[in-house]
Design a protein around this motif. Structure first.
Motif, PDB file in Angstrom:
ATOM      1  N   PHE A  44       0.829  -1.204   0.000  1.00  0.00           N
ATOM      2  CA  PHE A  44       0.000   0.000   0.000  1.00  0.00           C
ATOM      3  C   PHE A  44       0.869   1.263   0.000  1.00  0.00           C
ATOM      4  N   LEU A  45       1.989   1.218   0.755  1.00  0.00           N
ATOM      5  CA  LEU A  45       2.895   2.361   0.802  1.00  0.00           C
ATOM      6  C   LEU A  45       3.472   2.674  -0.581  1.00  0.00           C
ATOM      7  N   LEU A  46       3.928   1.648  -1.311  1.00  0.00           N
ATOM      8  CA  LEU A  46       4.528   1.869  -2.628  1.00  0.00           C
ATOM      9  C   LEU A  46       3.493   2.329  -3.654  1.00  0.00           C
ATOM     10  N   ARG A  47       2.268   1.827  -3.524  1.00  0.00           N
ATOM     11  CA  ARG A  47       1.258   2.146  -4.535  1.00  0.00           C
ATOM     12  C   ARG A  47       0.667   3.537  -4.305  1.00  0.00           C
ATOM     13  N   TYR A  48       0.508   3.943  -3.024  1.00  0.00           N
ATOM     14  CA  TYR A  48      -0.127   5.224  -2.725  1.00  0.00           C
ATOM     15  C   TYR A  48       0.821   6.121  -1.913  1.00  0.00           C
ATOM     16  N   TRP A  49       2.056   6.214  -2.393  1.00  0.00           N
ATOM     17  CA  TRP A  49       3.044   7.024  -1.696  1.00  0.00           C
ATOM     18  C   TRP A  49       2.610   8.484  -1.560  1.00  0.00           C
ATOM     19  N   GLY A  50       2.054   9.031  -2.543  1.00  0.00           N
ATOM     20  CA  GLY A  50       1.629  10.426  -2.478  1.00  0.00           C
ATOM     21  C   GLY A  50       0.579  10.666  -1.406  1.00  0.00           C
ATOM     22  N   LEU A  51      -0.230   9.629  -1.114  1.00  0.00           N
ATOM     23  CA  LEU A  51      -1.277   9.772  -0.109  1.00  0.00           C
ATOM     24  C   LEU A  51      -0.744   9.673   1.318  1.00  0.00           C
ATOM     25  N   VAL A  52       0.258   8.792   1.535  1.00  0.00           N
ATOM     26  CA  VAL A  52       0.687   8.472   2.908  1.00  0.00           C
ATOM     27  C   VAL A  52       2.044   9.039   3.260  1.00  0.00           C
ATOM     28  N   ARG A  53       2.672   9.822   2.346  1.00  0.00           N
ATOM     29  CA  ARG A  53       4.048  10.237   2.623  1.00  0.00           C
ATOM     30  C   ARG A  53       4.152  11.099   3.888  1.00  0.00           C
ATOM     31  N   LYS A  54       3.162  11.962   4.169  1.00  0.00           N
ATOM     32  CA  LYS A  54       3.231  12.789   5.367  1.00  0.00           C
ATOM     33  C   LYS A  54       3.183  11.939   6.645  1.00  0.00           C
ATOM     34  N   ALA A  55       2.328  10.921   6.634  1.00  0.00           N
ATOM     35  CA  ALA A  55       2.251  10.041   7.804  1.00  0.00           C
ATOM     36  C   ALA A  55       3.553   9.282   8.005  1.00  0.00           C
ATOM     37  N   VAL A  56       4.179   8.828   6.878  1.00  0.00           N
ATOM     38  CA  VAL A  56       5.434   8.081   6.974  1.00  0.00           C
ATOM     39  C   VAL A  56       6.553   8.981   7.488  1.00  0.00           C
ATOM     40  N   VAL A  57       6.618  10.212   6.975  1.00  0.00           N
ATOM     41  CA  VAL A  57       7.661  11.147   7.424  1.00  0.00           C
ATOM     42  C   VAL A  57       7.458  11.501   8.902  1.00  0.00           C
ATOM     43  N   PHE A  58       6.205  11.683   9.286  1.00  0.00           N
ATOM     44  CA  PHE A  58       5.907  12.018  10.685  1.00  0.00           C
ATOM     45  C   PHE A  58       6.370  10.891  11.620  1.00  0.00           C
ATOM     46  N   GLY A  59       6.081   9.629  11.238  1.00  0.00           N
ATOM     47  CA  GLY A  59       6.525   8.508  12.065  1.00  0.00           C
ATOM     48  C   GLY A  59       8.032   8.340  12.045  1.00  0.00           C
ATOM     49  N   ALA A  60       8.668   8.630  10.880  1.00  0.00           N
ATOM     50  CA  ALA A  60      10.122   8.493  10.786  1.00  0.00           C
ATOM     51  C   ALA A  60      10.841   9.490  11.681  1.00  0.00           C
ATOM     52  N   LEU A  61      10.233  10.669  11.904  1.00  0.00           N
ATOM     53  CA  LEU A  61      10.846  11.652  12.797  1.00  0.00           C
ATOM     54  C   LEU A  61      10.988  11.111  14.228  1.00  0.00           C
ATOM     55  N   GLY A  62      10.136  10.157  14.593  1.00  0.00           N
ATOM     56  CA  GLY A  62      10.226   9.595  15.939  1.00  0.00           C
ATOM     57  C   GLY A  62      11.493   8.798  16.180  1.00  0.00           C
ATOM     58  N   TRP A  63      12.164   8.355  15.103  1.00  0.00           N
ATOM     59  CA  TRP A  63      13.398   7.591  15.290  1.00  0.00           C
ATOM     60  C   TRP A  63      14.536   8.473  15.777  1.00  0.00           C
ATOM     61  N   ILE A  64      14.458   9.758  15.548  1.00  0.00           N
ATOM     62  CA  ILE A  64      15.551  10.638  15.976  1.00  0.00           C
ATOM     63  C   ILE A  64      15.651  10.691  17.502  1.00  0.00           C
ATOM     64  N   PRO A  65      14.596  11.097  18.239  1.00  0.00           N
ATOM     65  CA  PRO A  65      14.718  11.072  19.702  1.00  0.00           C
ATOM     66  C   PRO A  65      14.888   9.671  20.266  1.00  0.00           C
ATOM     67  N   LEU A  66      14.353   8.657  19.575  1.00  0.00           N
ATOM     68  CA  LEU A  66      14.507   7.288  20.061  1.00  0.00           C
ATOM     69  C   LEU A  66      15.971   6.871  20.046  1.00  0.00           C
ATOM     70  N   VAL A  67      16.667   7.111  18.938  1.00  0.00           N
ATOM     71  CA  VAL A  67      18.078   6.718  18.834  1.00  0.00           C
ATOM     72  C   VAL A  67      18.938   7.541  19.793  1.00  0.00           C
ATOM     73  N   VAL A  68      18.644   8.845  19.903  1.00  0.00           N
ATOM     74  CA  VAL A  68      19.417   9.700  20.825  1.00  0.00           C
ATOM     75  C   VAL A  68      19.230   9.229  22.267  1.00  0.00           C
ATOM     76  N   GLY A  69      18.001   8.903  22.652  1.00  0.00           N
ATOM     77  CA  GLY A  69      17.747   8.425  24.005  1.00  0.00           C
ATOM     78  C   GLY A  69      18.444   7.115  24.305  1.00  0.00           C
ATOM     79  N   LEU A  70      18.437   6.188  23.336  1.00  0.00           N
ATOM     80  CA  LEU A  70      19.134   4.912  23.540  1.00  0.00           C
ATOM     81  C   LEU A  70      20.641   5.117  23.658  1.00  0.00           C
ATOM     82  N   ALA A  71      21.194   6.040  22.878  1.00  0.00           N
ATOM     83  CA  ALA A  71      22.632   6.310  22.952  1.00  0.00           C
ATOM     84  C   ALA A  71      23.011   6.903  24.308  1.00  0.00           C
ATOM     85  N   LEU A  72      22.180   7.829  24.810  1.00  0.00           N
ATOM     86  CA  LEU A  72      22.456   8.397  26.130  1.00  0.00           C
ATOM     87  C   LEU A  72      22.351   7.348  27.227  1.00  0.00           C
TER      88      LEU A  72
END
Length: 416
Positions: A44-72
């Motif tokens: 579904f992601l590959l077929r309707y990328w234009g529809l879901v790209r904002k949701a995917v980018v929003f969720g991907a931003l969560g990996w930044i504080p997650l990785v920083v917190g694990l490193a600390l």
């Protein structure tokens, strides 16, 4: 800080995924159901990328504080990170194992009684139910003398001579202070206890009180003979008790003076609820008296220790350490001093604790921090430094209140 970063990152990832699933259901019911399964969600992601790209980018931003917190977390405490990835925190914790093997059956004033703590210290065998400041229910056997080895004792209701004194105490739900009854006749008792290293005794226990008390207890018991606890064969200094503090102080003096010939004078009653204590310490080294002001502190990892303790351990093969406290016999007081007998009115708690024998058998009224009042005859301090107020009642036995000094608000001496 690292915990907040990890939780914030996980929330962002979860919010992005929920947004992604909502967009899939908005497209069609089948795509919504398919988005709940990772392989089909990728289609579904590959077929309707234009529809879901904002949701995917929003969720991907969560990996930044997650990785920083694990490193600390890894840089500060790697054990916490290992525990996080081991997923042990998802498993239910096993029920705690009891410290003592107590297998007793019976009743206390007509209700089932299952003691959780047992000890035999200073000639008093105590069975307690409840971990609170005052035991919910407690049975004490005050022995006239305590042998060095096994303890075997049989008492029948009609026996004469010197017999143990039995005391039962209980705390009603609506009461702040426990009520007690004490008797020295009319009961049956059987004890057959044998010592076990390092500080325990184990054996048979059987007690039947007169019928009006509705109290019986019988079975096998294991109990402590002091207020030290051991872990891997060594004294556990994280356990809060007067004996633990005495052991820590004696060990410190032995290492400081490089001698096992250290006798510790009786300590004042210390408040183990505090994290730091200043202790005036009297002692003898090879028979020579000395005095120090010692600062004790408590840490979560190591327990109680002496501040600025940098002295090395004594050499191996040295004689074993003796008992941490040298008990000094207390003088017996048969009567109240005439000067004190005339004293009335307010009495300082410190004066009562410093000279309890001067106020023996005096009538007094004690008010607690919660406003409760105990009035009767002062019977002295028990082995834990608690104030015992005895009250005369009708019938056999006696009633008494036991109050911890920390609970006392005021003390008033009454007229004889």
């Amino acid at each position: 800080m690292e915990t907040l970063l990890i939780l914030g990152g996980l929330l962002l990832i979860l919010a992005g995924y929920v947004w992604f699933v909502m967009l899939a259901f908005g497209r069609s019911l089948l795509w919504g159901i398919a988005s709940l399964f990772p392989p089909l969600a990728l289609v579904f992601l590959l077929r309707y990328w234009g529809l879901v790209r904002k949701a995917v980018v929003f969720g991907a931003l969560g990996w930044i504080p997650l990785v920083v917190g694990l490193a600390l977390m890894a840089s500060h405490d790697s054990s916490r990170l290992e525990a996080l990835f081991s997923l042990k925190w998802l498993r239910p914790e096993p029920p705690p194992q009891p410290e003592l093997a107590i297998s007793l059956r019976g009743e206390f004033r007509g209700a089932p009684f299952a003691p959780e703590q047992a000890e035999l210290i200073d000639g008093v065998l105590s069975l307690r139910e409840g971990q609170d400041f005052y035991a919910r229910r407690e049975i004490q056997v005050r022995l006239p003398q305590l042998p060095n080895g096994p303890l075997q004792l049989d008492v029948l209701p009609d026996d004469s001579g010197v017999r143990p004194e039995i005391e039962i105490s209980w705390l009603e739900p609506e009461q702040d202070l426990p009520e007690a009854r004490r008797l020295s006749r009319g009961y049956s008792l059987h004890l057959d206890l044998h010592p076990e290293s390092p500080n325990r005794m184990r054996g048979a226990f059987h007690l039947v009180l007169p019928a009006e008390y509705k109290t019986t207890l019988s079975g096998q018991i294991e109990l402590y003979t002091d207020r030290l606890r051991y872990r891997d064969g060594l004294v556990d200094t994280r356990f809060d008790s007067q004996d633990t503090l005495a052991w820590v102080l004696r060990d410190y003096l032995q290492r400081r003076f490089a001698s096992h010939e250290v006798e510790l004078s009786p300590l004042p009653r210390l408040d183990t609820r505090r994290n730091e204590l200043s202790v005036p310490l009297g002692f003898r080294v090879a028979g020579q008296p000395d005095w120090l002001q010692v600062e004790l502190y408590r840490s979560a990892q190591k327990g109680w220790a002496v501040r600025d303790d940098h002295y090395p351990r004594l050499r191996e093969g040295a004689p074993p350490m003796q008992s941490p406290v040298v008990d000094e016999p207390q003088p017996e007081v048969a009567a109240v001093a005439p000067a004190v007998a005339q004293q009335q009115g307010a009495l300082a708690l410190e004066q009562l604790r410093a000279e309890p024998q001067r106020f023996q058998n005096r009538r007094m009224r004690v008010v607690t921090q919660r406003g409760s009042t105990a009035e009767g005859v002062f019977a002295g301090l028990d082995s834990e430094g608690q104030i015992v107020i005895r009250r005369i009642i009708s019938g056999p036995g006696q009633a008494s209140f036991v109050l911890h000094p920390a609970e006392v608000s005021s003390i008033e001496l009454l007229a004889p």
